[in-house]
Scaffold this motif. Structure first.
Motif, PDB file in Angstrom:
ATOM      1  N   ALA A  57      -2.353   6.969  10.815  1.00 12.33           N
ATOM      2  CA  ALA A  57      -3.585   6.778  11.581  1.00 12.33           C
ATOM      3  C   ALA A  57      -4.737   6.337  10.682  1.00 12.33           C
ATOM      4  O   ALA A  57      -4.763   6.654   9.489  1.00 12.33           O
ATOM      5  CB  ALA A  57      -3.954   8.080  12.290  1.00 12.33           C
ATOM      6  N   PRO A  58      -5.717   5.626  11.254  1.00 10.36           N
ATOM      7  CA  PRO A  58      -6.870   5.171  10.482  1.00 10.36           C
ATOM      8  C   PRO A  58      -7.604   6.306   9.766  1.00 10.36           C
ATOM      9  O   PRO A  58      -8.164   6.104   8.696  1.00 10.36           O
ATOM     10  CB  PRO A  58      -7.773   4.508  11.530  1.00 10.36           C
ATOM     11  CG  PRO A  58      -6.839   4.075  12.593  1.00 10.36           C
ATOM     12  CD  PRO A  58      -5.747   5.107  12.625  1.00 10.36           C
ATOM     13  N   VAL A  59      -7.589   7.503  10.337  1.00 15.38           N
ATOM     14  CA  VAL A  59      -8.264   8.627   9.714  1.00 15.38           C
ATOM     15  C   VAL A  59      -7.674   8.945   8.335  1.00 15.38           C
ATOM     16  O   VAL A  59      -8.327   9.548   7.494  1.00 15.38           O
ATOM     17  CB  VAL A  59      -8.243   9.865  10.645  1.00 15.38           C
ATOM     18  CG1 VAL A  59      -6.856  10.451  10.762  1.00 15.38           C
ATOM     19  CG2 VAL A  59      -9.259  10.888  10.208  1.00 15.38           C
ATOM     20  N   HIS A  60      -6.457   8.489   8.086  1.00 16.56           N
ATOM     21  CA  HIS A  60      -5.793   8.722   6.801  1.00 16.56           C
ATOM     22  C   HIS A  60      -5.890   7.506   5.876  1.00 16.56           C
ATOM     23  O   HIS A  60      -5.141   7.393   4.922  1.00 16.56           O
ATOM     24  CB  HIS A  60      -4.325   9.084   7.018  1.00 16.56           C
ATOM     25  CG  HIS A  60      -4.150  10.296   7.866  1.00 16.56           C
ATOM     26  ND1 HIS A  60      -4.581  11.544   7.482  1.00 16.56           N
ATOM     27  CD2 HIS A  60      -3.620  10.447   9.094  1.00 16.56           C
ATOM     28  CE1 HIS A  60      -4.322  12.416   8.436  1.00 16.56           C
ATOM     29  NE2 HIS A  60      -3.742  11.772   9.428  1.00 16.56           N
ATOM     30  N   THR A  61      -6.810   6.610   6.172  1.00 12.62           N
ATOM     31  CA  THR A  61      -6.973   5.373   5.405  1.00 12.62           C
ATOM     32  C   THR A  61      -8.069   5.541   4.363  1.00 12.62           C
ATOM     33  O   THR A  61      -9.037   6.274   4.577  1.00 12.62           O
ATOM     34  CB  THR A  61      -7.355   4.225   6.366  1.00 12.62           C
ATOM     35  OG1 THR A  61      -6.331   4.076   7.336  1.00 12.62           O
ATOM     36  CG2 THR A  61      -7.560   2.920   5.628  1.00 12.62           C
ATOM     37  N   ARG A  62      -7.919   4.840   3.291  1.00 10.28           N
ATOM     38  CA  ARG A  62      -8.977   4.776   2.272  1.00 10.28           C
ATOM     39  C   ARG A  62      -9.179   3.308   1.950  1.00 10.28           C
ATOM     40  O   ARG A  62      -8.247   2.598   1.626  1.00 10.28           O
ATOM     41  CB  ARG A  62      -8.555   5.552   1.035  1.00 10.28           C
ATOM     42  CG  ARG A  62      -9.642   5.613  -0.011  1.00 10.28           C
ATOM     43  CD  ARG A  62      -9.377   6.664  -1.037  1.00 10.28           C
ATOM     44  NE  ARG A  62      -9.616   7.972  -0.428  1.00 10.28           N
ATOM     45  CZ  ARG A  62      -9.099   9.107  -0.897  1.00 10.28           C
ATOM     46  NH1 ARG A  62      -8.326   9.105  -1.948  1.00 10.28           N
ATOM     47  NH2 ARG A  62      -9.366  10.246  -0.306  1.00 10.28           N
ATOM     48  N   ARG A  63     -10.430   2.857   2.038  1.00  9.94           N
ATOM     49  CA  ARG A  63     -10.779   1.462   1.754  1.00  9.94           C
ATOM     50  C   ARG A  63     -11.510   1.397   0.430  1.00  9.94           C
ATOM     51  O   ARG A  63     -12.435   2.162   0.176  1.00  9.94           O
ATOM     52  CB  ARG A  63     -11.658   0.914   2.876  1.00  9.94           C
ATOM     53  CG  ARG A  63     -12.095  -0.523   2.642  1.00  9.94           C
ATOM     54  CD  ARG A  63     -12.851  -1.068   3.834  1.00  9.94           C
ATOM     55  NE  ARG A  63     -11.894  -1.299   4.911  1.00  9.94           N
ATOM     56  CZ  ARG A  63     -12.255  -1.494   6.177  1.00  9.94           C
ATOM     57  NH1 ARG A  63     -13.510  -1.476   6.534  1.00  9.94           N
ATOM     58  NH2 ARG A  63     -11.335  -1.703   7.094  1.00  9.94           N
ATOM     59  N   ILE A  64     -11.098   0.462  -0.412  1.00 10.37           N
ATOM     60  CA  ILE A  64     -11.715   0.251  -1.702  1.00 10.37           C
ATOM     61  C   ILE A  64     -12.228  -1.170  -1.754  1.00 10.37           C
ATOM     62  O   ILE A  64     -11.486  -2.114  -1.451  1.00 10.37           O
ATOM     63  CB  ILE A  64     -10.719   0.479  -2.869  1.00 10.37           C
ATOM     64  CG1 ILE A  64     -10.186   1.921  -2.844  1.00 10.37           C
ATOM     65  CG2 ILE A  64     -11.375   0.221  -4.208  1.00 10.37           C
ATOM     66  CD1 ILE A  64      -8.918   2.081  -2.115  1.00 10.37           C
ATOM     67  N   GLY A  65     -13.488  -1.369  -2.100  1.00 10.47           N
ATOM     68  CA  GLY A  65     -14.025  -2.722  -2.165  1.00 10.47           C
ATOM     69  C   GLY A  65     -15.342  -2.758  -2.905  1.00 10.47           C
ATOM     70  O   GLY A  65     -15.962  -1.734  -3.161  1.00 10.47           O
ATOM     71  N   GLY A  66     -15.727  -3.954  -3.239  1.00  9.44           N
ATOM     72  CA  GLY A  66     -16.998  -4.157  -3.903  1.00  9.44           C
ATOM     73  C   GLY A  66     -16.891  -4.072  -5.417  1.00  9.44           C
ATOM     74  O   GLY A  66     -15.833  -3.803  -5.967  1.00  9.44           O
ATOM     75  N   PRO A  68     -19.496  -2.451  -8.412  1.00  6.06           N
ATOM     76  CA  PRO A  68     -18.342  -1.624  -8.752  1.00  6.06           C
ATOM     77  C   PRO A  68     -17.643  -1.130  -7.481  1.00  6.06           C
ATOM     78  O   PRO A  68     -18.236  -1.089  -6.410  1.00  6.06           O
ATOM     79  CB  PRO A  68     -18.940  -0.458  -9.535  1.00  6.06           C
ATOM     80  CG  PRO A  68     -20.351  -0.359  -9.046  1.00  6.06           C
ATOM     81  CD  PRO A  68     -20.762  -1.763  -8.690  1.00  6.06           C
ATOM     82  N   ALA A  69     -16.384  -0.749  -7.630  1.00  4.69           N
ATOM     83  CA  ALA A  69     -15.570  -0.349  -6.484  1.00  4.69           C
ATOM     84  C   ALA A  69     -16.198   0.827  -5.748  1.00  4.69           C
ATOM     85  O   ALA A  69     -16.616   1.815  -6.341  1.00  4.69           O
ATOM     86  CB  ALA A  69     -14.168   0.008  -6.941  1.00  4.69           C
ATOM     87  N   LEU A  70     -16.260   0.692  -4.428  1.00  2.27           N
ATOM     88  CA  LEU A  70     -16.755   1.733  -3.550  1.00  2.27           C
ATOM     89  C   LEU A  70     -15.565   2.212  -2.728  1.00  2.27           C
ATOM     90  O   LEU A  70     -14.864   1.395  -2.128  1.00  2.27           O
ATOM     91  CB  LEU A  70     -17.851   1.182  -2.639  1.00  2.27           C
ATOM     92  CG  LEU A  70     -18.376   2.122  -1.557  1.00  2.27           C
ATOM     93  CD1 LEU A  70     -19.091   3.313  -2.193  1.00  2.27           C
ATOM     94  CD2 LEU A  70     -19.311   1.375  -0.633  1.00  2.27           C
ATOM     95  N   VAL A  71     -15.333   3.511  -2.690  1.00  4.04           N
ATOM     96  CA  VAL A  71     -14.212   4.081  -1.943  1.00  4.04           C
ATOM     97  C   VAL A  71     -14.769   4.749  -0.692  1.00  4.04           C
ATOM     98  O   VAL A  71     -15.685   5.563  -0.764  1.00  4.04           O
ATOM     99  CB  VAL A  71     -13.441   5.112  -2.797  1.00  4.04           C
ATOM    100  CG1 VAL A  71     -12.309   5.729  -1.998  1.00  4.04           C
ATOM    101  CG2 VAL A  71     -12.927   4.460  -4.080  1.00  4.04           C
ATOM    102  N   THR A  72     -14.208   4.392   0.473  1.00  5.27           N
ATOM    103  CA  THR A  72     -14.633   4.942   1.751  1.00  5.27           C
ATOM    104  C   THR A  72     -13.415   5.451   2.496  1.00  5.27           C
ATOM    105  O   THR A  72     -12.414   4.748   2.621  1.00  5.27           O
ATOM    106  CB  THR A  72     -15.324   3.858   2.609  1.00  5.27           C
ATOM    107  OG1 THR A  72     -16.346   3.240   1.837  1.00  5.27           O
ATOM    108  CG2 THR A  72     -15.909   4.453   3.869  1.00  5.27           C
ATOM    109  N   ASP A  73     -13.489   6.695   2.999  1.00  4.72           N
ATOM    110  CA  ASP A  73     -12.398   7.240   3.800  1.00  4.72           C
ATOM    111  C   ASP A  73     -12.558   6.787   5.243  1.00  4.72           C
ATOM    112  O   ASP A  73     -13.666   6.641   5.743  1.00  4.72           O
ATOM    113  CB  ASP A  73     -12.386   8.769   3.742  1.00  4.72           C
ATOM    114  CG  ASP A  73     -11.950   9.286   2.379  1.00  4.72           C
ATOM    115  OD1 ASP A  73     -11.201   8.575   1.695  1.00  4.72           O
ATOM    116  OD2 ASP A  73     -12.349  10.399   2.005  1.00  4.72           O
TER     117      ASP A  73
END
Length: 133
Positions: A57-66, A68-73
């Protein structure tokens, strides 16, 4: 590659968590599971299935970008739908992959899910030359 999509709401409804739409019954979920098992077995028997996976599910996703790297759950408010699963198939043509993907429309699901369900068919490229740029 055949890609199927869902939203966090879809995952919540499948898990029986009430929301805007009715939750899936255990029978709904079992029927979907039976369909997918048969669908995958048929592709394996035909020699066309390379790999298939369902995704969490999306709730278990982690996005990394930018930088410096920014991590968003996850889940992400700006995202309605996310990749829910995929099939990699080895077929003779793009049309054959499309035929296979169209069969996913036969998957049992509650009406509110079935009417908005879709899949994408995309070629996998092996080299930069195949990108068509």
């Amino acid at each position: 590659m055949i890609l199927s999509y869902a939203s966090q709401r879809d995952y919540d409804e499948m898990a029986g968590r009430p929301g805007d739409a009715p939750v899936w019954t255990p029978e709904d979920f079992a029927a979907m599971g039976e369909f997918m098992a048969k669908f995958n077995q048929e592709l394996e028997a035909s020699g066309e299935l390379v790999e298939t996976r369902a995704l969490g599910a999306p709730v278990h996703t982690r996005r990394i970008g930018g930088s410096p790297a920014l991590v968003t759950d996850g889940p992400y408010a700006e995202t309605q739908e996310v990749l829910a699963g995929y099939w990699i198939v080895e077929v003779d043509s793009f049309d054959r992959a499309t035929e296979i993907a169209a069969r996913l429309g036969e998957c049992p699901a509650p009406p509110q899910v079935a009417k908005t369900a879709y899949a994408d068919v995309r070629p996998i490229v092996e080299s930069a030359g195949e990108l068509g740029l």
